[in-house]
Design a protein around this motif. Structure first.
Motif, PDB file in Angstrom:
ATOM      1  N   PHE A  62       0.834  -1.193   0.000  1.00  0.00           N
ATOM      2  CA  PHE A  62       0.000   0.000   0.000  1.00  0.00           C
ATOM      3  C   PHE A  62       0.876   1.253   0.000  1.00  0.00           C
ATOM      4  O   PHE A  62       1.975   1.253   0.558  1.00  0.00           O
ATOM      5  N   VAL A  63       0.351   2.339  -0.608  1.00  0.00           N
ATOM      6  CA  VAL A  63       1.011   3.636  -0.573  1.00  0.00           C
ATOM      7  C   VAL A  63       0.040   4.656  -0.003  1.00  0.00           C
ATOM      8  O   VAL A  63      -1.093   4.774  -0.479  1.00  0.00           O
ATOM      9  N   GLN A  76       4.088  -3.269   9.484  1.00  0.00           N
ATOM     10  CA  GLN A  76       3.210  -4.358   9.896  1.00  0.00           C
ATOM     11  C   GLN A  76       1.939  -4.406   9.042  1.00  0.00           C
ATOM     12  O   GLN A  76       1.421  -5.483   8.731  1.00  0.00           O
ATOM     13  N   ALA A  77       1.441  -3.226   8.643  1.00  0.00           N
ATOM     14  CA  ALA A  77       0.201  -3.139   7.861  1.00  0.00           C
ATOM     15  C   ALA A  77       0.447  -3.269   6.361  1.00  0.00           C
ATOM     16  O   ALA A  77      -0.514  -3.249   5.580  1.00  0.00           O
ATOM     17  N   GLY A  78       1.688  -3.395   5.948  1.00  0.00           N
ATOM     18  CA  GLY A  78       1.989  -3.511   4.531  1.00  0.00           C
ATOM     19  C   GLY A  78       1.991  -2.188   3.791  1.00  0.00           C
ATOM     20  O   GLY A  78       1.851  -2.150   2.562  1.00  0.00           O
ATOM     21  N   MET A 122      -6.907   6.217  -9.777  1.00  0.00           N
ATOM     22  CA  MET A 122      -7.284   6.324  -8.367  1.00  0.00           C
ATOM     23  C   MET A 122      -6.068   6.177  -7.457  1.00  0.00           C
ATOM     24  O   MET A 122      -5.193   5.345  -7.693  1.00  0.00           O
ATOM     25  N   LEU A 123      -6.042   7.004  -6.398  1.00  0.00           N
ATOM     26  CA  LEU A 123      -5.054   6.876  -5.342  1.00  0.00           C
ATOM     27  C   LEU A 123      -5.781   6.749  -4.009  1.00  0.00           C
ATOM     28  O   LEU A 123      -6.975   7.046  -3.900  1.00  0.00           O
ATOM     29  N   ILE A 124      -5.054   6.319  -2.980  1.00  0.00           N
ATOM     30  CA  ILE A 124      -5.588   6.246  -1.620  1.00  0.00           C
ATOM     31  C   ILE A 124      -4.659   7.014  -0.694  1.00  0.00           C
ATOM     32  O   ILE A 124      -3.469   7.168  -0.962  1.00  0.00           O
ATOM     33  N   ALA A 136      -4.586  -2.438  -3.848  1.00  0.00           N
ATOM     34  CA  ALA A 136      -3.242  -2.029  -3.444  1.00  0.00           C
ATOM     35  C   ALA A 136      -2.314  -1.960  -4.649  1.00  0.00           C
ATOM     36  O   ALA A 136      -1.559  -0.990  -4.818  1.00  0.00           O
ATOM     37  N   GLU A 137      -2.382  -2.978  -5.505  1.00  0.00           N
ATOM     38  CA  GLU A 137      -1.513  -3.014  -6.680  1.00  0.00           C
ATOM     39  C   GLU A 137      -1.822  -1.863  -7.634  1.00  0.00           C
ATOM     40  O   GLU A 137      -0.909  -1.177  -8.113  1.00  0.00           O
TER      41      GLU A 137
END
Length: 268
Positions: free
Chosen positions: A2-3, A27-29, A209-211, A252-253
């Motif tokens: 994730f970013v 820990q959360a990736g 899309m971004l997060i 995520a990818e």
């Protein structure tokens, strides 16, 4: 995996606990984060944090809502954007939210300084070919109009960028996409009263899309009301995955790939 494409790690509530937060991210990736600058006074701290950690990047800019701070000009933004690991211009844009009460009863016409500041950021971004991080709140018509007037229409020479922490309508999202911009969703997407925003997230193409967290603000459910941090960005991805019938790994990818393409950052 994730970013977090937008966070404020130099906020005292996060900076004082940065080692724990980075451990929680791992820990959360959450393997990367973009630390956003909101005043030139804080830029050294923002850029210094990015220089300190290999998975953190920085922006340079002055938030549209900040007054009584050093006013940016194109030359200053261009010079600072050349510092190591500065990958974006902003956060910039327009903010007319609760204007009368927050701005001492001023009208939209009284906020020309915001619009001129926005234009300065756009011109700097075009000069250095780095994307804009756009903040717009109750000002979408003027935001879109200024972008168009300044040549931000997706053609050669445009800087492009992202509408961060998106809370506007599907029509505004469509207009931003047509100008070549990405759309970023925050923890607001998980709020009970945000169905209209979930509808927008279901519409925006996955390749645009971004997060983000916008931390320390807007912690997602189940942490709403608490201090947000980048380790919570997977909750935004999970909401998008649920809306679109995708595996969270696919979200995520896609959003990580989009981050790399927009900000010209290579995969870890």
């Amino acid at each position: 995996m994730f970013v977090d494409s937008h966070c404020h790690l130099t906020d005292p509530s996060l900076l004082e606990d940065i080692d724990r937060i980075r451990a929680d991210m791992a820990q959360a990736g959450v393997d990367r984060a973009l630390c956003i600058c909101t005043t030139l006074e804080e830029f050294d701290a923002v850029q210094g944090l990015a220089a300190r950690f290999d998975n953190v990047w920085a922006s340079v800019g002055v938030h549209p809502d900040n007054e009584d701070v050093r006013e940016p000009d194109v030359d200053a933004l261009v010079a600072l954007s050349a510092r190591p690991k500065v990958i974006a211009i902003g956060e910039t844009g327009l903010d007319y939210y609760q204007m009368d009460s927050r701005k001492g009863g001023r009208s939209v016409a009284d906020l020309d300084w915001q619009r001129e500041r926005f234009r300065v950021h756009i011109r700097a971004a075009q000069q250095v070919a780095k994307p804009l991080v756009i903040h717009t709140r109750e000002a979408s018509a003027d935001t879109l109009a200024i972008l168009k007037e300044e040549g931000e229409d997706g053609r050669a020479g445009a800087a492009g960028g992202v509408f961060h922490c998106f809370t506007e309508t599907a029509e505004v999202a469509r207009a931003a996409l047509e100008l070549g911009f990405y759309i970023s969703f925050s923890g607001i997407l998980t709020f009970k009263n945000a169905q209209h925003l979930r509808d927008v997230a279901a519409f925006v193409p996955m390749d645009r899309m971004l997060i983000e967290t916008d931390s320390p603000y807007l912690a997602p459910v189940p942490y709403r009301g608490k201090t947000n941090n980048p380790s919570y960005v997977p909750y935004v991805a999970e909401q998008i995955a649920s809306l679109r019938g995708l595996a969270v790994e696919a979200v995520a990818e896609a959003t990580s790939r989009n981050f790399e393409q927009l900000f010209k950052v290579t995969a870890p």
